[in-house]
Design a protein around this motif. Structure first.
Motif, PDB file in Angstrom:
ATOM      1  N   ASP A   1       0.845  -1.545  -0.537  1.00 11.07           N
ATOM      2  CA  ASP A   1       0.063  -0.005   0.115  1.00 11.07           C
ATOM      3  C   ASP A   1       1.122   1.532  -0.122  1.00 11.07           C
ATOM      4  O   ASP A   1       0.363   2.005  -0.415  1.00 11.07           O
ATOM      5  N   SER A   2       2.054   1.345   0.964  1.00 10.14           N
ATOM      6  CA  SER A   2       2.810   2.310   0.807  1.00 10.14           C
ATOM      7  C   SER A   2       3.428   2.932  -0.423  1.00 10.14           C
ATOM      8  O   SER A   2       3.547   3.757  -0.929  1.00 10.14           O
ATOM      9  N   LEU A   3       3.676   1.648  -1.179  1.00  3.22           N
ATOM     10  CA  LEU A   3       4.811   1.609  -2.606  1.00  3.22           C
ATOM     11  C   LEU A   3       2.879   2.370  -3.831  1.00  3.22           C
ATOM     12  O   LEU A   3       3.054   3.100  -4.522  1.00  3.22           O
ATOM     13  N   PHE A   4       1.971   2.346  -3.447  1.00  3.10           N
ATOM     14  CA  PHE A   4       0.887   2.737  -4.006  1.00  3.10           C
ATOM     15  C   PHE A   4       0.858   4.019  -3.458  1.00  3.10           C
ATOM     16  O   PHE A   4      -0.021   4.790  -4.502  1.00  3.10           O
ATOM     17  N   GLU A   5       0.497   4.621  -2.659  1.00  3.21           N
ATOM     18  CA  GLU A   5       0.551   6.149  -2.313  1.00  3.21           C
ATOM     19  C   GLU A   5       1.184   6.684  -2.714  1.00  3.21           C
ATOM     20  O   GLU A   5       1.461   7.838  -3.002  1.00  3.21           O
ATOM     21  N   ALA A   6       2.582   6.347  -2.711  1.00  2.00           N
ATOM     22  CA  ALA A   6       3.596   7.063  -2.901  1.00  2.00           C
ATOM     23  C   ALA A   6       3.650   7.608  -4.667  1.00  2.00           C
ATOM     24  O   ALA A   6       4.611   8.152  -4.294  1.00  2.00           O
ATOM     25  N   ASN A   7       2.811   6.219  -5.698  1.00  2.00           N
ATOM     26  CA  ASN A   7       2.623   6.167  -7.135  1.00  2.00           C
ATOM     27  C   ASN A   7       1.570   6.306  -7.671  1.00  2.00           C
ATOM     28  O   ASN A   7       1.383   6.302  -8.532  1.00  2.00           O
ATOM     29  N   LYS A   8       0.240   7.320  -6.684  1.00  2.72           N
ATOM     30  CA  LYS A   8      -1.001   7.049  -6.573  1.00  2.72           C
ATOM     31  C   LYS A   8      -0.770   7.858  -8.009  1.00  2.72           C
ATOM     32  O   LYS A   8      -1.692   7.404  -9.188  1.00  2.72           O
ATOM     33  N   SER A   9      -0.795   8.521  -8.268  1.00  3.16           N
ATOM     34  CA  SER A   9      -0.771   9.106  -9.910  1.00  3.16           C
ATOM     35  C   SER A   9      -0.722   9.085 -11.523  1.00  3.16           C
ATOM     36  O   SER A   9      -1.201   8.965 -11.532  1.00  3.16           O
ATOM     37  N   LYS A  10       0.537   7.760 -10.995  1.00  2.96           N
ATOM     38  CA  LYS A  10       1.356   7.134 -11.970  1.00  2.96           C
ATOM     39  C   LYS A  10       0.266   6.081 -12.167  1.00  2.96           C
ATOM     40  O   LYS A  10       0.413   6.005 -13.529  1.00  2.96           O
ATOM     41  N   TRP A  11      -0.403   6.059 -10.831  1.00  3.56           N
ATOM     42  CA  TRP A  11      -1.588   4.434 -11.202  1.00  3.56           C
ATOM     43  C   TRP A  11      -2.437   4.645 -11.789  1.00  3.56           C
ATOM     44  O   TRP A  11      -2.825   3.748 -12.051  1.00  3.56           O
ATOM     45  N   ALA A  12      -3.023   5.059 -10.587  1.00  3.52           N
ATOM     46  CA  ALA A  12      -4.468   5.666 -10.793  1.00  3.52           C
ATOM     47  C   ALA A  12      -4.716   5.829 -12.550  1.00  3.52           C
ATOM     48  O   ALA A  12      -5.091   7.425 -12.796  1.00  3.52           O
ATOM     49  N   ARG A  13      -5.949   5.286 -13.589  1.00  4.93           N
ATOM     50  CA  ARG A  13      -5.978   6.176 -14.117  1.00  4.93           C
ATOM     51  C   ARG A  13      -7.647   5.348 -15.161  1.00  4.93           C
ATOM     52  O   ARG A  13      -8.057   4.932 -14.316  1.00  4.93           O
ATOM     53  N   PRO A  14      -8.563   6.542 -15.381  1.00  4.96           N
ATOM     54  CA  PRO A  14     -10.269   6.317 -15.776  1.00  4.96           C
ATOM     55  C   PRO A  14     -10.205   5.400 -16.706  1.00  4.96           C
ATOM     56  O   PRO A  14      -9.594   4.749 -17.274  1.00  4.96           O
ATOM     57  N   ILE A  15     -11.181   4.256 -16.016  1.00  6.62           N
ATOM     58  CA  ILE A  15     -12.047   3.307 -17.120  1.00  6.62           C
ATOM     59  C   ILE A  15     -12.748   3.953 -18.526  1.00  6.62           C
ATOM     60  O   ILE A  15     -13.288   5.255 -17.652  1.00  6.62           O
ATOM     61  N   LEU A  16     -11.704   4.337 -19.096  1.00  3.91           N
ATOM     62  CA  LEU A  16     -12.835   4.558 -20.349  1.00  3.91           C
ATOM     63  C   LEU A  16     -13.502   3.739 -21.625  1.00  3.91           C
ATOM     64  O   LEU A  16     -12.682   2.702 -21.175  1.00  3.91           O
ATOM     65  N   PHE A  17     -14.112   3.760 -22.830  1.00  2.00           N
ATOM     66  CA  PHE A  17     -14.754   3.748 -23.001  1.00  2.00           C
ATOM     67  C   PHE A  17     -14.782   4.179 -24.847  1.00  2.00           C
ATOM     68  O   PHE A  17     -15.849   4.752 -25.357  1.00  2.00           O
ATOM     69  N   ASN A  18     -13.838   4.431 -25.247  1.00  2.00           N
ATOM     70  CA  ASN A  18     -13.572   4.615 -26.461  1.00  2.00           C
ATOM     71  C   ASN A  18     -14.588   3.488 -28.066  1.00  2.00           C
ATOM     72  O   ASN A  18     -13.623   2.736 -27.492  1.00  2.00           O
ATOM     73  N   LYS A  19     -14.620   3.887 -28.433  1.00  2.00           N
ATOM     74  CA  LYS A  19     -15.691   3.478 -29.626  1.00  2.00           C
ATOM     75  C   LYS A  19     -14.795   2.795 -30.591  1.00  2.00           C
ATOM     76  O   LYS A  19     -14.810   1.840 -30.827  1.00  2.00           O
ATOM     77  N   HIS A  20     -13.719   3.178 -31.204  1.00  2.00           N
ATOM     78  CA  HIS A  20     -12.909   3.149 -31.644  1.00  2.00           C
ATOM     79  C   HIS A  20     -12.351   1.662 -31.367  1.00  2.00           C
ATOM     80  O   HIS A  20     -12.187   0.880 -32.368  1.00  2.00           O
ATOM     81  N   LEU A  21     -11.755   1.761 -30.043  1.00  2.00           N
ATOM     82  CA  LEU A  21     -10.755   0.475 -29.694  1.00  2.00           C
ATOM     83  C   LEU A  21     -11.461  -0.674 -29.311  1.00  2.00           C
ATOM     84  O   LEU A  21     -11.682  -1.632 -29.343  1.00  2.00           O
ATOM     85  N   MET A  22     -13.076   0.011 -29.254  1.00  2.00           N
ATOM     86  CA  MET A  22     -13.733  -1.489 -28.476  1.00  2.00           C
ATOM     87  C   MET A  22     -14.368  -2.102 -29.828  1.00  2.00           C
ATOM     88  O   MET A  22     -14.401  -3.381 -30.004  1.00  2.00           O
ATOM     89  N   GLU A  23     -14.742  -0.858 -30.980  1.00  2.00           N
ATOM     90  CA  GLU A  23     -15.003  -1.603 -32.365  1.00  2.00           C
ATOM     91  C   GLU A  23     -13.379  -2.630 -33.382  1.00  2.00           C
ATOM     92  O   GLU A  23     -13.091  -3.825 -33.414  1.00  2.00           O
ATOM     93  N   GLU A  24     -11.799  -2.297 -32.336  1.00  2.00           N
ATOM     94  CA  GLU A  24     -10.886  -2.984 -32.786  1.00  2.00           C
ATOM     95  C   GLU A  24     -11.073  -4.326 -32.086  1.00  2.00           C
ATOM     96  O   GLU A  24     -10.627  -4.984 -32.970  1.00  2.00           O
ATOM     97  N   LEU A  25     -11.085  -4.603 -30.644  1.00  2.00           N
ATOM     98  CA  LEU A  25     -11.795  -5.731 -30.016  1.00  2.00           C
ATOM     99  C   LEU A  25     -12.650  -6.584 -31.060  1.00  2.00           C
ATOM    100  O   LEU A  25     -12.558  -7.960 -31.103  1.00  2.00           O
ATOM    101  N   GLU A  26     -13.637  -6.042 -31.021  1.00  2.00           N
ATOM    102  CA  GLU A  26     -14.789  -6.102 -32.135  1.00  2.00           C
ATOM    103  C   GLU A  26     -14.251  -7.119 -33.119  1.00  2.00           C
ATOM    104  O   GLU A  26     -14.722  -8.486 -33.860  1.00  2.00           O
ATOM    105  N   GLN A  27     -13.687  -6.310 -33.944  1.00  2.00           N
ATOM    106  CA  GLN A  27     -13.484  -7.017 -35.001  1.00  2.00           C
ATOM    107  C   GLN A  27     -12.230  -8.414 -34.566  1.00  2.00           C
ATOM    108  O   GLN A  27     -12.543  -9.344 -35.670  1.00  2.00           O
ATOM    109  N   THR A  28     -11.760  -8.194 -33.610  1.00  2.00           N
ATOM    110  CA  THR A  28     -10.197  -9.233 -33.708  1.00  2.00           C
ATOM    111  C   THR A  28     -10.993 -10.264 -33.211  1.00  2.00           C
ATOM    112  O   THR A  28     -10.667 -11.539 -33.581  1.00  2.00           O
ATOM    113  N   ILE A  29     -11.971 -10.308 -32.509  1.00  2.00           N
ATOM    114  CA  ILE A  29     -13.061 -11.301 -31.872  1.00  2.00           C
ATOM    115  C   ILE A  29     -13.809 -11.961 -33.858  1.00  2.00           C
ATOM    116  O   ILE A  29     -13.245 -13.583 -33.715  1.00  2.00           O
TER     117      ILE A  29
END
Length: 296
Positions: free
Chosen positions: A179-207
């Motif tokens: 936990d201490s490592l996380f707190e020291a680098n929280k800004s580095k690791w905390a990323r939002p969960i987004l829904f980029n439609k183009h990237l979602m289409e890329e996954l569906e095409q791969t499938i």
């Protein structure tokens, strides 16, 4: 006339050396990932699967060849390309299962390498890779790498080729996250969960390019620590619902999520999203049990 003769000999020697050097380095890369094997299982993803699955253990326990094409920093577009590369090769005739790495941040372009296209220079002779690189580079850079093959390799690719010649695909990470490592680098690791439609289409095409050939697709999420996904609980649930909808869309698609079983077990992580050597062995063992019925 003598000068022209000497120049011709020099050029022939240069291009011969360039060709031989390229063959040696590319063979190491292909061998290290199994791109030159008639594999039954193809694994495609970024560093999550690179550190999360042990190729040699999979081959020994499942008694089949495994191609593990994983590259650090690649996004969903590159994972589609990597899948196309193998399907386009003469080694895909025995392929039964394609494992595509997914995670909470699959549709968030931030945090991925902006120059990941440079990792694909050695395979410029493949039509899909050639088109991809041409779209991502300027004409001078493109034709320079097209003409002089040894220019396609940077230090990291050369090191990876050497590891490939040694058949060394091991996870060397032994440290344990805290936990201490996380707190020291929280800004580095905390990323939002987004829904980029183009990237979602890329996954569906791969499938789709896999399932139309009767190849089973496993969408595999290796463990991610809960402290990351808890920041965006609602978005994470929405994302998991999306992966489940893909699972239900075809009998050839299967979503496997290991996070609920390990997302609070710090002993198997060396950072919030990557497994250490103990975590790799734990997840590899579990994955073998979960897919053995498909292999058989």
């Amino acid at each position: 006339m003598k000068n022209i003769y000497k120049l011709s000999i020099t050029l022939l020697f240069f291009f011969a050396l360039d060709s031989i050097g390229n063959q040696i380095l590319k063979h190491g890369l292909d061998q290290g990932m199994g791109l030159n094997e008639h594999s039954k299982i193809l694994i495609v993803g970024h560093s999550h699967l690179m550190m999360g699955l042990d190729r040699r253990t999979l081959e020994d326990r499942l008694n089949c060849k495994v191609t593990k094409h994983t590259r650090s920093g690649v996004g969903m577009t590159e994972r589609k390309l990597m899948t196309q590369m193998f399907l386009n090769s003469p080694y895909s005739d025995s392929l039964k299962i394609a494992v595509i790495g997914v995670d909470p941040f699959s549709f968030n372009e931030k945090g991925l390498s902006e120059n990941s296209y440079t990792l694909f220079y050695p395979w410029m002779d493949d039509k899909y890779v050639d088109k991809y690189i041409k779209e991502h580079t300027d004409p001078v850079t493109y034709y320079a790498h097209k003409s002089f093959r040894l220019s396609r390799y940077n230090d990291d690719l050369i090191k990876q080729s050497i590891r490939g010649w040694k058949n060394d695909d091991r996870n060397y990470k032994t440290s344990i996250f805290t936990d201490s490592l996380f707190e020291a680098n929280k800004s580095k690791w905390a990323r939002p969960i987004l829904f980029n439609k183009h990237l979602m289409e890329e996954l569906e095409q791969t499938i789709n390019i896999c399932t139309i050939r009767g190849i089973h697709v496993i969408l595999l999420q290796t463990p991610v620590l809960k402290l990351l996904t808890d920041i965006y609980q609602n978005d994470y649930k929405k994302l998991l619902d999306y992966y489940q909808s893909l699972d239900k869309s075809s009998k050839y698609v299967h979503f496997i999520n290991y996070s609920p079983y390990y997302d609070e077990n710090y002993n198997i992580f060396f950072d919030p999203i990557h497994l250490n050597i103990d975590g790799q062995q734990e997840i590899t063992d579990r994955f073998i049990k979960d897919i053995s019925y498909l292999v058989k």
